[in-house]
Scaffold this motif. Sequence first.
Motif, PDB file in Angstrom:
ATOM      1  N   ALA A  66     -43.075  -1.169 -97.892  1.00 50.09           N
ATOM      2  CA  ALA A  66     -42.448   0.026 -97.323  1.00 50.09           C
ATOM      3  C   ALA A  66     -41.803   0.890 -98.401  1.00 50.09           C
ATOM      4  CB  ALA A  66     -41.413  -0.379 -96.280  1.00 50.09           C
ATOM      5  N   ASP A  67     -41.182   0.252 -99.400  1.00 53.21           N
ATOM      6  CA  ASP A  67     -40.458   1.010-100.417  1.00 53.21           C
ATOM      7  C   ASP A  67     -41.325   1.411-101.609  1.00 53.21           C
ATOM      8  OD1 ASP A  67     -38.120   0.974 -98.973  1.00 53.21           O
ATOM      9  OD2 ASP A  67     -37.317  -0.805 -99.967  1.00 53.21           O
ATOM     10  N   ALA A  68     -42.319   0.598-101.950  1.00 53.48           N
ATOM     11  CA  ALA A  68     -43.153   0.906-103.116  1.00 53.48           C
ATOM     12  C   ALA A  68     -44.448   1.611-102.741  1.00 53.48           C
ATOM     13  CB  ALA A  68     -43.483  -0.377-103.879  1.00 53.48           C
ATOM     14  N   GLY A  69     -44.931   1.358-101.511  1.00 58.27           N
ATOM     15  CA  GLY A  69     -46.262   1.804-101.135  1.00 58.27           C
ATOM     16  C   GLY A  69     -47.267   0.711-101.445  1.00 58.27           C
ATOM     17  N   PRO A  70     -48.367   0.621-100.695  1.00 54.25           N
ATOM     18  CA  PRO A  70     -49.333  -0.465-100.886  1.00 54.25           C
ATOM     19  C   PRO A  70     -49.914  -0.530-102.293  1.00 54.25           C
ATOM     20  CG  PRO A  70     -49.755   0.702 -98.828  1.00 54.25           C
ATOM     21  CD  PRO A  70     -48.731   1.497 -99.571  1.00 54.25           C
ATOM     22  N   SER A  71     -50.219   0.625-102.878  1.00 52.98           N
ATOM     23  CA  SER A  71     -50.836   0.640-104.202  1.00 52.98           C
ATOM     24  C   SER A  71     -49.895   0.084-105.264  1.00 52.98           C
ATOM     25  CB  SER A  71     -51.260   2.061-104.568  1.00 52.98           C
ATOM     26  OG  SER A  71     -51.811   2.106-105.869  1.00 52.98           O
ATOM     27  N   ALA A  72     -48.649   0.564-105.267  1.00 54.92           N
ATOM     28  CA  ALA A  72     -47.681   0.092-106.259  1.00 54.92           C
ATOM     29  C   ALA A  72     -47.354  -1.381-106.051  1.00 54.92           C
ATOM     30  CB  ALA A  72     -46.409   0.932-106.184  1.00 54.92           C
ATOM     31  N   ALA A  73     -47.203  -1.792-104.795  1.00 56.59           N
ATOM     32  CA  ALA A  73     -46.918  -3.204-104.515  1.00 56.59           C
ATOM     33  C   ALA A  73     -48.047  -4.083-105.040  1.00 56.59           C
ATOM     34  CB  ALA A  73     -46.722  -3.411-103.018  1.00 56.59           C
ATOM     35  N   GLY A  74     -49.291  -3.657-104.816  1.00 58.53           N
ATOM     36  CA  GLY A  74     -50.430  -4.418-105.320  1.00 58.53           C
ATOM     37  C   GLY A  74     -50.453  -4.485-106.835  1.00 58.53           C
ATOM     38  N   GLU A  75     -50.124  -3.380-107.497  1.00 55.33           N
ATOM     39  CA  GLU A  75     -50.090  -3.371-108.961  1.00 55.33           C
ATOM     40  C   GLU A  75     -49.034  -4.338-109.495  1.00 55.33           C
ATOM     41  OE1 GLU A  75     -52.077  -2.069-110.978  1.00 55.33           O
ATOM     42  OE2 GLU A  75     -53.140  -0.480-109.913  1.00 55.33           O
ATOM     43  N   MET A  76     -47.896  -4.412-108.821  1.00 55.70           N
ATOM     44  CA  MET A  76     -46.835  -5.319-109.267  1.00 55.70           C
ATOM     45  C   MET A  76     -47.247  -6.773-109.069  1.00 55.70           C
ATOM     46  SD  MET A  76     -43.648  -3.069-107.792  1.00 55.70           S
ATOM     47  CE  MET A  76     -42.257  -3.995-108.448  1.00 55.70           C
ATOM     48  N   LEU A  77     -47.894  -7.070-107.945  1.00 50.88           N
ATOM     49  CA  LEU A  77     -48.388  -8.427-107.716  1.00 50.88           C
ATOM     50  C   LEU A  77     -49.410  -8.820-108.779  1.00 50.88           C
ATOM     51  CD1 LEU A  77     -48.872  -8.346-103.833  1.00 50.88           C
ATOM     52  CD2 LEU A  77     -47.153  -9.672-105.080  1.00 50.88           C
ATOM     53  N   ASN A  78     -50.295  -7.895-109.119  1.00 48.65           N
ATOM     54  CA  ASN A  78     -51.319  -8.179-110.125  1.00 48.65           C
ATOM     55  C   ASN A  78     -50.712  -8.341-111.515  1.00 48.65           C
ATOM     56  OD1 ASN A  78     -53.464  -8.153-108.303  1.00 48.65           O
ATOM     57  ND2 ASN A  78     -53.761  -5.942-108.488  1.00 48.65           N
ATOM     58  N   ALA A  79     -49.692  -7.539-111.820  1.00 47.38           N
ATOM     59  CA  ALA A  79     -49.033  -7.659-113.123  1.00 47.38           C
ATOM     60  C   ALA A  79     -48.396  -9.035-113.275  1.00 47.38           C
ATOM     61  CB  ALA A  79     -47.984  -6.561-113.280  1.00 47.38           C
ATOM     62  N   ALA A  80     -47.727  -9.501-112.223  1.00 44.66           N
ATOM     63  CA  ALA A  80     -47.089 -10.817-112.275  1.00 44.66           C
ATOM     64  C   ALA A  80     -48.125 -11.930-112.397  1.00 44.66           C
ATOM     65  CB  ALA A  80     -46.234 -11.023-111.031  1.00 44.66           C
ATOM     66  N   ALA A  81     -49.220 -11.821-111.646  1.00 44.93           N
ATOM     67  CA  ALA A  81     -50.269 -12.840-111.719  1.00 44.93           C
ATOM     68  C   ALA A  81     -50.899 -12.870-113.107  1.00 44.93           C
ATOM     69  CB  ALA A  81     -51.330 -12.580-110.652  1.00 44.93           C
ATOM     70  N   GLY A  82     -51.061 -11.694-113.713  1.00 49.58           N
ATOM     71  CA  GLY A  82     -51.619 -11.640-115.061  1.00 49.58           C
ATOM     72  C   GLY A  82     -50.744 -12.349-116.075  1.00 49.58           C
ATOM     73  N   VAL A  83     -49.438 -12.135-115.989  1.00 48.39           N
ATOM     74  CA  VAL A  83     -48.508 -12.811-116.893  1.00 48.39           C
ATOM     75  C   VAL A  83     -48.533 -14.317-116.646  1.00 48.39           C
ATOM     76  CG1 VAL A  83     -46.057 -13.141-117.410  1.00 48.39           C
ATOM     77  CG2 VAL A  83     -47.004 -10.833-117.254  1.00 48.39           C
ATOM     78  N   ALA A  84     -48.533 -14.713-115.370  1.00 45.55           N
ATOM     79  CA  ALA A  84     -48.547 -16.143-115.039  1.00 45.55           C
ATOM     80  C   ALA A  84     -49.787 -16.823-115.613  1.00 45.55           C
ATOM     81  CB  ALA A  84     -48.483 -16.330-113.529  1.00 45.55           C
ATOM     82  N   ALA A  85     -50.937 -16.172-115.494  1.00 37.10           N
ATOM     83  CA  ALA A  85     -52.174 -16.750-116.019  1.00 37.10           C
ATOM     84  C   ALA A  85     -52.139 -16.832-117.542  1.00 37.10           C
ATOM     85  CB  ALA A  85     -53.368 -15.918-115.558  1.00 37.10           C
ATOM     86  N   GLN A  86     -51.670 -15.786-118.196  1.00 34.51           N
ATOM     87  CA  GLN A  86     -51.587 -15.780-119.657  1.00 34.51           C
ATOM     88  C   GLN A  86     -50.675 -16.885-120.177  1.00 34.51           C
ATOM     89  OE1 GLN A  86     -50.293 -11.841-120.678  1.00 34.51           O
ATOM     90  NE2 GLN A  86     -52.202 -10.864-120.008  1.00 34.51           N
ATOM     91  N   ARG A  87     -49.670 -17.233-119.398  1.00 34.47           N
ATOM     92  CA  ARG A  87     -48.705 -18.248-119.819  1.00 34.47           C
ATOM     93  C   ARG A  87     -49.115 -19.661-119.394  1.00 34.47           C
ATOM     94  NH1 ARG A  87     -43.778 -16.644-121.507  1.00 34.47           N
ATOM     95  NH2 ARG A  87     -42.725 -18.369-120.456  1.00 34.47           N
ATOM     96  N   GLY A  88     -50.341 -19.796-118.891  1.00 32.51           N
ATOM     97  CA  GLY A  88     -50.892 -21.119-118.622  1.00 32.51           C
ATOM     98  C   GLY A  88     -50.568 -21.712-117.271  1.00 32.51           C
TER      99      GLY A  88
ATOM    100  N   MET B 263     -46.887  16.682 -92.380  1.00 29.46           N
ATOM    101  CA  MET B 263     -47.903  16.100 -93.261  1.00 29.46           C
ATOM    102  C   MET B 263     -47.237  15.142 -94.241  1.00 29.46           C
ATOM    103  SD  MET B 263     -50.495  18.076 -95.827  1.00 29.46           S
ATOM    104  CE  MET B 263     -51.513  17.183 -96.972  1.00 29.46           C
ATOM    105  N   LYS B 264     -47.742  13.902 -94.304  1.00 27.26           N
ATOM    106  CA  LYS B 264     -47.161  12.919 -95.196  1.00 27.26           C
ATOM    107  C   LYS B 264     -47.551  13.200 -96.638  1.00 27.26           C
ATOM    108  CE  LYS B 264     -46.600   8.909 -92.214  1.00 27.26           C
ATOM    109  NZ  LYS B 264     -46.947   7.486 -92.033  1.00 27.26           N
ATOM    110  N   GLN B 265     -46.591  12.985 -97.541  1.00 25.16           N
ATOM    111  CA  GLN B 265     -46.877  13.137 -98.956  1.00 25.16           C
ATOM    112  C   GLN B 265     -47.597  11.898 -99.457  1.00 25.16           C
ATOM    113  OE1 GLN B 265     -43.493  13.179-101.601  1.00 25.16           O
ATOM    114  NE2 GLN B 265     -44.391  14.833-102.800  1.00 25.16           N
ATOM    115  N   ARG B 266     -48.645  12.088-100.239  1.00 21.72           N
ATOM    116  CA  ARG B 266     -49.387  10.966-100.785  1.00 21.72           C
ATOM    117  C   ARG B 266     -48.568  10.295-101.881  1.00 21.72           C
ATOM    118  NH1 ARG B 266     -55.050  11.283-104.178  1.00 21.72           N
ATOM    119  NH2 ARG B 266     -55.210   9.061-104.628  1.00 21.72           N
ATOM    120  N   ILE B 267     -48.580   8.951-101.880  1.00 19.32           N
ATOM    121  CA  ILE B 267     -47.869   8.180-102.899  1.00 19.32           C
ATOM    122  C   ILE B 267     -48.894   7.432-103.730  1.00 19.32           C
ATOM    123  CG2 ILE B 267     -46.220   6.326-103.321  1.00 19.32           C
ATOM    124  CD1 ILE B 267     -44.868   7.056-100.713  1.00 19.32           C
ATOM    125  N   GLU B 268     -48.795   7.542-105.045  1.00 17.92           N
ATOM    126  CA  GLU B 268     -49.741   6.878-105.937  1.00 17.92           C
ATOM    127  C   GLU B 268     -48.987   6.051-106.958  1.00 17.92           C
ATOM    128  OE1 GLU B 268     -52.484   8.643-109.343  1.00 17.92           O
ATOM    129  OE2 GLU B 268     -53.411   8.839-107.372  1.00 17.92           O
TER     130      GLU B 268
END
Length: 332
Positions: A105-127, A1-6
Amino acid sequence: MKQRIEARIAGSDAAPPVGTAVTLIRPAQSDEFREALRLSFVPANGDRTRAMALSETVLAHARAMQHDVSRQWVALRNGRLVTACTYLETPGRLATLMIPGRFVADAGPSAAGEMLNAAAGVAAQRGNRLIQCLLTLEDASEVRSVLAASGYVMLARLLHMERSIQGAPPEAAPAADGLRWRTFDSTTAPLFREVIHSSYEGSLDCPKLSSVRSVDDAIESHRSAGYFKPHRWLLIEVEGQPAACALFNETPLRAGLELVYMGVAPLFRGRGLGARVLARGLALAHREGFSVVDVAVDESNRPAIDLYCRLGFRAGVLREAWARILSDHAEG
């Protein structure tokens, strides 16, 4: 059984479900910089030696260009760094996010998506208007789904091509009546702007990009892609009208030039002006002692690829360019 990653953002109060392996996401700390940079370049095949070499090359390039690559996000599991991404801003309201092939593969889809969104948020805030990722095909195959789910679209597949300048000088195009050669300065800047803007019409080279970036942003971005010197930006006038241009910049850490943009105005296409301005740039590279000229071209732009091949370029690595649009429209 795979362990859930959040995924969990640092500072969040939400408790994960029992039995869940938590991936903690936060900005990298200063003492994690080198490791985070290395993790940002781990390819899909997990080659850590290649990741180290790539990270050192990127760091040397960033220092040469005075670019800041200290803004990073890391993912931790059980207190250990498992992956990272590195953020870079350049003129022209453009941000670039360097992500590894093993990102999902290393972060999991959820964490990878959160990191992409965090970077996009900073990029937008900085113009910034756009945040992009450039990936080899092997790496892209591992992360396409999470990029798409995070609002990124694939702009193009970019083919890297290279032309050796060593040995005999490139053959010059024959002289032609009615052509006037110009280089970039304060008086010709409007001519370059005009021909670059008009060359977007009907262009086969990354057509999605021209609809989301202003021509002024694009020019600023071209100027910052390597070492800019005005005499290496070439323009042809035909009967007083700007008709074609080729913009060459010196490549840091390498005895080469990069063709950062080439375009021909619609009215003047089919007259061989692209070949003329490119040949003149190759001759300039030879005179100034450079050993190679590089270009990245949209894989779907067959006329441009055929032209480069005729003038001695050879095809190399194919990469996918993905981007997330951070504002609604481009200005003219």
